[in-house]
Design a protein around this motif. Structure first.
Motif, PDB file in Angstrom:
ATOM      1  N   SER A 191      39.478  37.687  41.792  1.00  0.00           N
ATOM      2  CA  SER A 191      40.440  38.662  42.325  1.00  0.00           C
ATOM      3  C   SER A 191      41.863  38.152  42.113  1.00  0.00           C
ATOM      4  CB  SER A 191      40.180  38.893  43.815  1.00  0.00           C
ATOM      5  OG  SER A 191      38.880  39.429  44.004  1.00  0.00           O
ATOM      6  N   ASP A 193      44.717  39.969  43.391  1.00  0.00           N
ATOM      7  CA  ASP A 193      45.583  40.353  44.503  1.00  0.00           C
ATOM      8  C   ASP A 193      44.723  40.638  45.734  1.00  0.00           C
ATOM      9  OD1 ASP A 193      44.370  42.739  43.822  1.00  0.00           O
ATOM     10  OD2 ASP A 193      46.157  43.592  42.908  1.00  0.00           O
ATOM     11  N   ASP A 194      45.379  40.926  46.832  1.00  0.00           N
ATOM     12  CA  ASP A 194      44.673  41.155  48.098  1.00  0.00           C
ATOM     13  C   ASP A 194      43.816  42.408  48.044  1.00  0.00           C
ATOM     14  OD1 ASP A 194      45.860  38.898  49.043  1.00  0.00           O
ATOM     15  OD2 ASP A 194      47.500  39.952  50.082  1.00  0.00           O
ATOM     16  N   ALA A 195      44.302  43.439  47.411  1.00  0.00           N
ATOM     17  CA  ALA A 195      43.530  44.686  47.348  1.00  0.00           C
ATOM     18  C   ALA A 195      42.223  44.473  46.575  1.00  0.00           C
ATOM     19  CB  ALA A 195      44.366  45.776  46.694  1.00  0.00           C
ATOM     20  N   ALA A 196      42.314  43.779  45.449  1.00  0.00           N
ATOM     21  CA  ALA A 196      41.104  43.511  44.666  1.00  0.00           C
ATOM     22  C   ALA A 196      40.150  42.613  45.445  1.00  0.00           C
ATOM     23  CB  ALA A 196      41.481  42.876  43.340  1.00  0.00           C
ATOM     24  N   VAL A 198      39.812  42.436  48.760  1.00  0.00           N
ATOM     25  CA  VAL A 198      39.170  43.227  49.821  1.00  0.00           C
ATOM     26  C   VAL A 198      38.063  44.094  49.226  1.00  0.00           C
ATOM     27  CG1 VAL A 198      39.547  45.070  51.498  1.00  0.00           C
ATOM     28  CG2 VAL A 198      41.181  43.184  51.317  1.00  0.00           C
ATOM     29  N   GLN A 199      38.325  44.714  48.083  1.00  0.00           N
ATOM     30  CA  GLN A 199      37.323  45.559  47.436  1.00  0.00           C
ATOM     31  C   GLN A 199      36.116  44.737  46.983  1.00  0.00           C
ATOM     32  OE1 GLN A 199      37.233  48.782  47.287  1.00  0.00           O
ATOM     33  NE2 GLN A 199      35.375  48.922  46.011  1.00  0.00           N
TER      34      GLN A 199
END
Length: 363
Positions: A191, A193-196, A198-199
């Motif tokens: 990952s 970034d944070d969004a990736a 979390v997903q």
């Protein structure tokens, strides 16, 4: 130290030249008819002596310079030879180190190729399943006896389990699944970034939850297996990720009686099971041990009886020997008495009240 004699020689030569010039000038200025001055002859002799001394000093200085130059040349040659030897040794060591580095680079290249191959294996679901099965088989064969496990066992309903541990009731047979979701774990690791992240964690949690439910439905069969199963994760990193960041998954798996294990924890679990199996076998053989102990007790009783009878025989033999010793003592005493009677003199026998009659001897 070397420049002082040279300067002296140069100064002497210059002095001689100056004196010679003065002599020539002086002679030219004299009248032709005048008689030669003896002082000039004396001065010329001194100049010749000085010139000879200067020539000898110059020869000595040249000889010393030649010796020093030869010595310096020898030292330079020795130093150059030593430097050449050291350089040769250094080059030899450098070649050896380069050879070691070359071999290490080849090993690294080979290891890199193997890592790429391993990555290709783990990227394929079927190949990854085979990899997990091989690792599971190695651990089970190392710890358990062959009678206590079966690979690719078929359960009722046609379900095939990677490994079935044959344990006595309770708990009964326990199934072990060796497949594990790796794609979502890689997504967590890669990952950006944070969004990736979390997903990826959401997908990883869903994949683990789905896999745990599938194990509970397939490998926990009432009346045929134990009420629990094992989910084998052949990667310590994935196992650590689950327990560190997804404790809810561990709790959910525990509620449906599916226990997540890694190679290390599986080894510990199987070791405990082996100890339990050994205890069960000991309890199953307890009645045999008790029967053997009873037979041993009877044998000991018979041995005690026979030892008692043998003790009686020994006591009787001792008494018989004692009686024999008494009889032998009496016989020996009587033999001594008889010997004493036969050896007495006639005079001693005359004092007896009833002397023995004389036996006539035929002439």
């Amino acid at each position: 130290m070397e420049s002082s004699p040279i300067l002296l020689v140069l100064l002497g030569i210059i002095t001689l030249l100056l004196v010679a010039v003065l002599v020539v000038v002086f002679r030219r200025n004299q009248a032709p008819a005048a008689a030669p001055d003896p002082r000039l002859d004396q001065l010329a002799g001194q100049l010749q002596s000085l010139s000879a001394a200067q020539a000898a000093a110059q020869a000595a200085i040249d000889q010393r310079l030649d010796q020093r130059l030869n010595l310096l040349s020898d030292r330079v040659h020795e130093r150059l030879a030593l430097s050449a030897t050291e350089a040769g040794q250094s080059l030899g060591e450098l070649k050896e180190r380069l050879a070691v580095i070359d071999a290490a680079q080849k090993n690294i290249a080979e290891l890199s190729t193997r890592m790429v191959s391993l990555q290709d294996i783990l990227s394929n679901k079927q190949a990854r399943g085979a990899f997990g099965e091989v690792q599971l088989a190695d651990i089970v064969r190392t710890v358990m006896a062959p009678v206590n496990y079966e690979f690719q066992a078929t359960l009722s309903g046609g379900k095939r389990v990677d490994c079935l541990l044959k344990l006595p009731n309770p708990p009964g047979a326990i199934g072990i699944d060796s497949k594990f979701p790796l794609e979502s774990y890689r997504a967590i690791r890669d990952s950006q970034d944070d969004a990736a992240l979390v997903q990826a964690r959401r997908e990883f949690s869903a994949a683990i939850r789905l896999h745990v439910r599938a194990i509970a439905e397939k490998y926990i069969v009432a009346g045929e297996t134990a009420d629990s199963a094992l989910m084998f994760v052949p990667s310590e990193a994935v196992y650590a990720e689950i327990h560190a960041n997804f404790p809810n998954l561990v709790e959910e798996a525990g509620r449906v009686r599916v226990w997540i294990v890694s190679p290390t924890t599986l080894m510990a679990t199987l070791t405990t099971m082996r100890a339990v199996l050994k205890d069960v076998r000991m309890r199953e053989q307890a009645h045999v041990i008790q029967a053997k102990v009873g037979e041993l007790a009877k044998d000991i009783e018979r041995l005690d009886e026979r030892a008692g009878r043998l003790q009686k025989h020994f006591d009787q033999a001792v008494d018989d020997v004692r009686q024999i010793r008494i009889s032998t003592d009496k016989v020996v005493k009587k033999a001594d008495d008889i010997e004493k009677v036969g050896l007495e003199a006639p005079e001693a026998a005359a004092g007896l009240e009833n002397p023995l009659p004389k036996i006539p001897v035929a002439s």
